[in-house]
Design a protein around this motif. Structure first.
Motif, PDB file in Angstrom:
ATOM      1  N   THR A 154      -7.170  83.646 -30.751  1.00 38.18           N
ATOM      2  CA  THR A 154      -7.135  84.336 -29.446  1.00 38.18           C
ATOM      3  C   THR A 154      -5.989  83.760 -28.609  1.00 38.18           C
ATOM      4  O   THR A 154      -5.414  82.722 -28.958  1.00 38.18           O
ATOM      5  CB  THR A 154      -8.463  84.129 -28.681  1.00 38.18           C
ATOM      6  N   SER A 155      -5.712  84.401 -27.493  1.00 36.22           N
ATOM      7  CA  SER A 155      -4.575  83.940 -26.687  1.00 36.22           C
ATOM      8  C   SER A 155      -4.842  82.547 -26.114  1.00 36.22           C
ATOM      9  O   SER A 155      -3.917  81.798 -25.812  1.00 36.22           O
ATOM     10  CB  SER A 155      -4.276  84.934 -25.572  1.00 36.22           C
ATOM     11  N   ASP A 156      -6.115  82.174 -26.003  1.00 34.68           N
ATOM     12  CA  ASP A 156      -6.388  80.805 -25.529  1.00 34.68           C
ATOM     13  C   ASP A 156      -6.754  79.867 -26.694  1.00 34.68           C
ATOM     14  O   ASP A 156      -7.495  78.902 -26.544  1.00 34.68           O
ATOM     15  CB  ASP A 156      -7.461  80.805 -24.433  1.00 34.68           C
ATOM     16  N   HIS A 157      -6.219  80.188 -27.882  1.00 35.44           N
ATOM     17  CA  HIS A 157      -6.278  79.291 -29.037  1.00 35.44           C
ATOM     18  C   HIS A 157      -7.693  79.006 -29.542  1.00 35.44           C
ATOM     19  O   HIS A 157      -8.029  77.875 -29.891  1.00 35.44           O
ATOM     20  CB  HIS A 157      -5.552  77.965 -28.739  1.00 35.44           C
ATOM     21  N   GLU A 172      -1.647  77.077 -37.202  1.00 38.47           N
ATOM     22  CA  GLU A 172      -0.861  78.226 -36.750  1.00 38.47           C
ATOM     23  C   GLU A 172       0.415  78.383 -37.579  1.00 38.47           C
ATOM     24  O   GLU A 172       1.407  77.675 -37.383  1.00 38.47           O
ATOM     25  CB  GLU A 172      -0.496  78.079 -35.265  1.00 38.47           C
TER      26      GLU A 172
END
Ligand code: BGP
Length: 461
Positions: A370-373, A429
């Motif tokens: 997600t965008s907040d990892h 990542e």
């Protein structure tokens, strides 16, 4: 399960995580040189760069609460030429890795060989050449002598059964039927030489095999299907454990080899080694069960199946893998069968009565960052919980399971399906071609497993 000696761990292999494929004197293994049909998937040159991130990775895993970590050591870092001089930089690296684990109160469990034969030995005939047995023995003696003061649990050869049955997908080349079974015999003799060497060099050490064992179901109650399952159980499972634990060629495998025209070259001097050296425990990898039927004439294997472990098997006149209609599948076409683990563990205990460590088990899935990892991998939590529940039930039924080391500690490159098929508790990542940041992010399953370890297992029985 809530006893303090139970090993709550995790697993990984070197070639799928380390990268640094030509660093510090390492030579190339068959994993570095193998042909990849699917060229858009990640290779192992960088993998998840665990070679350079091991301190960070081990620290994160320690915070998850594990008390054991299964790693493998690559032969190509220790004896780069396959035989001959020992590479001091390789020894120094694993000394540091082992010491880091111990500093975090994590017991190292080391696999001596995980699909990664030095390429030059493969060029010289690989496991079909008897010289590979003595080269392997010399290599493991180096491991035991250098690391045996701190490493007390060893695993021999990872999944020789899957390596031989799914040869092209795992090692990138095809064995003829005769070669496959000569390689089987030579691998199993090599394993015996490791068991002997470990007991000789590390008096308080323990060593076990690490095959992938999944009980094989017949597709129906038809007597022919029962025989198909009988043969595939022998070929896939019992042949390997019978050799390790009983020092015999399984009689059903023997019959199968005879009927399929295989002649094994067996040397008289193997007898003493094979019948006098036995494992202390069993390492068992389990992902899925297998179901087979008796193949009808003219039938071919199932089309479009990428499953290396169960459905994609076919031996005319003996067995053919089928889809089990009672089981769900994961996103990569592997059936999910937690009850099958319980059955498999009980069958193994019935046959061999040795302590068992589940050394691999896990769910390969497409994870989304997600965008907040964060990674909300509830599907993985469900899979792991169901399999842990099965282990707890097997224990209650008297099976001495002493540890659970799921696959995988951190994200790694799947053997033939790249980084897109993720298994880890920790996200890394990168994608297939773009290395991105290689940053590590704990997944929801990481926090769930940490909590489970604190509680000593699942409490809701
Ligand atoms: C086992 C291997 C592992 C691992 C796992 C998952 O056969 O020991 O190395 O990769 O299976 O398989 P895959 O990577 O094909 O999803």
């Amino acid at each position: 399960m809530a006893n303090s000696t139970f090993l709550w761990g995790a697993s990984l292999s070197a070639h799928q995580t380390e990268g640094a494929y030509q660093e510090d004197g390492k030579s190339l293994s068959v994993q570095d040189t193998r042909a990849r049909k699917n060229h858009d998937i990640a290779d192992f040159t960088v993998a998840v760069d665990h070679y350079h991130h091991y301190r960070e990775d081990i620290a994160l895993l320690a915070k998850m609460g594990i008390n054991a970590l299964r790693i493998s050591i690559p032969w190509t870092r220790i004896i780069p030429a396959g035989t001959g001089p020992v590479n001091d930089r390789g020894i120094a690296h694993y000394n540091a890795v082992i010491d880091t684990m111990l500093a975090h109160h994590i017991e190292p469990i080391i696999t001596t060989y995980h699909f990664d034969l030095p390429d030059n030995l493969q060029q010289a005939g690989g496991w079909n050449n008897r010289a590979t047995i003595s080269a392997y023995e010399a290599y493991v003696r180096v491991l035991f002598s250098h690391f045996g003061d701190r490493v007390k649990k060893w695993l021999t050869i990872n999944e020789p059964n899957i390596m031989l049955l799914a040869d092209e997908k795992i090692v990138g080349f095809h064995y003829t039927h005769q070669e496959r079974y000569q390689a089987f015999y030579n691998l199993m003799v090599a394993e015996k030489s490791a068991i002997q060497a470990c007991h000789e060099i590390i008096p308080d050490g323990q060593i076990g095999p690490v095959p992938n064992i999944s009980y094989v179901y017949p597709a129906t109650a038809k007597p022919e299907d029962i025989r198909a399952a009988m043969y595939f159980n022998a070929v896939r499972n019992w042949a390997y454990l019978d050799f390790s634990v009983k020092g015999i060629i399984n009689p059903i495998l023997h019959d199968y080899l005879h009927k399929t025209g295989v002649e094994l070259a067996i040397l008289p001097e193997d007898h003493a080694l094979v019948t006098q050296n036995f494992p202390d425990f069993l390492g068992i990898n389990y992902y899925t069960s297998a179901t087979v039927e008796f193949p009808q004439k003219g039938q071919d294997r199932l089309a479009g199946i990428s499953d290396q472990q169960s459905e994609d098997v076919y031996e005319p006149n003996f067995y053919k893998g089928v889809t089990n209609p009672y089981l769900a599948k994961n996103q990569f076409n592997w059936t999910i069968d937690p009850l099958g683990l319980e059955t498999t563990l009980e069958m193994i205990n019935d046959r061999y009565a040795l302590p068992i460590f589940v050394t691999e088990n896990g769910l390969g899935a497409y994870d989304e960052l997600t965008s907040d990892h964060q990674i909300h991998d509830t599907y993985r939590i469900d899979y792991l919980a169901q399999h842990i529940r099965s282990i707890q039930r097997a224990q209650a039924a008297g099976v001495p399971v002493q540890g659970y080391l799921p696959w995988s500690a951190i994200d790694l490159i799947s053997v033939h399906e790249g980084i897109r098929k993720r298994y880890g508790f920790i996200y890394v990542e990168r994608d297939e071609q773009d290395l991105k940041t290689l940053a590590r992010y704990p997944k929801d399953s990481y926090y769930w497993y940490r909590n489970l370890i604190t509680q000593g297992g699942l409490q809701d029985e």
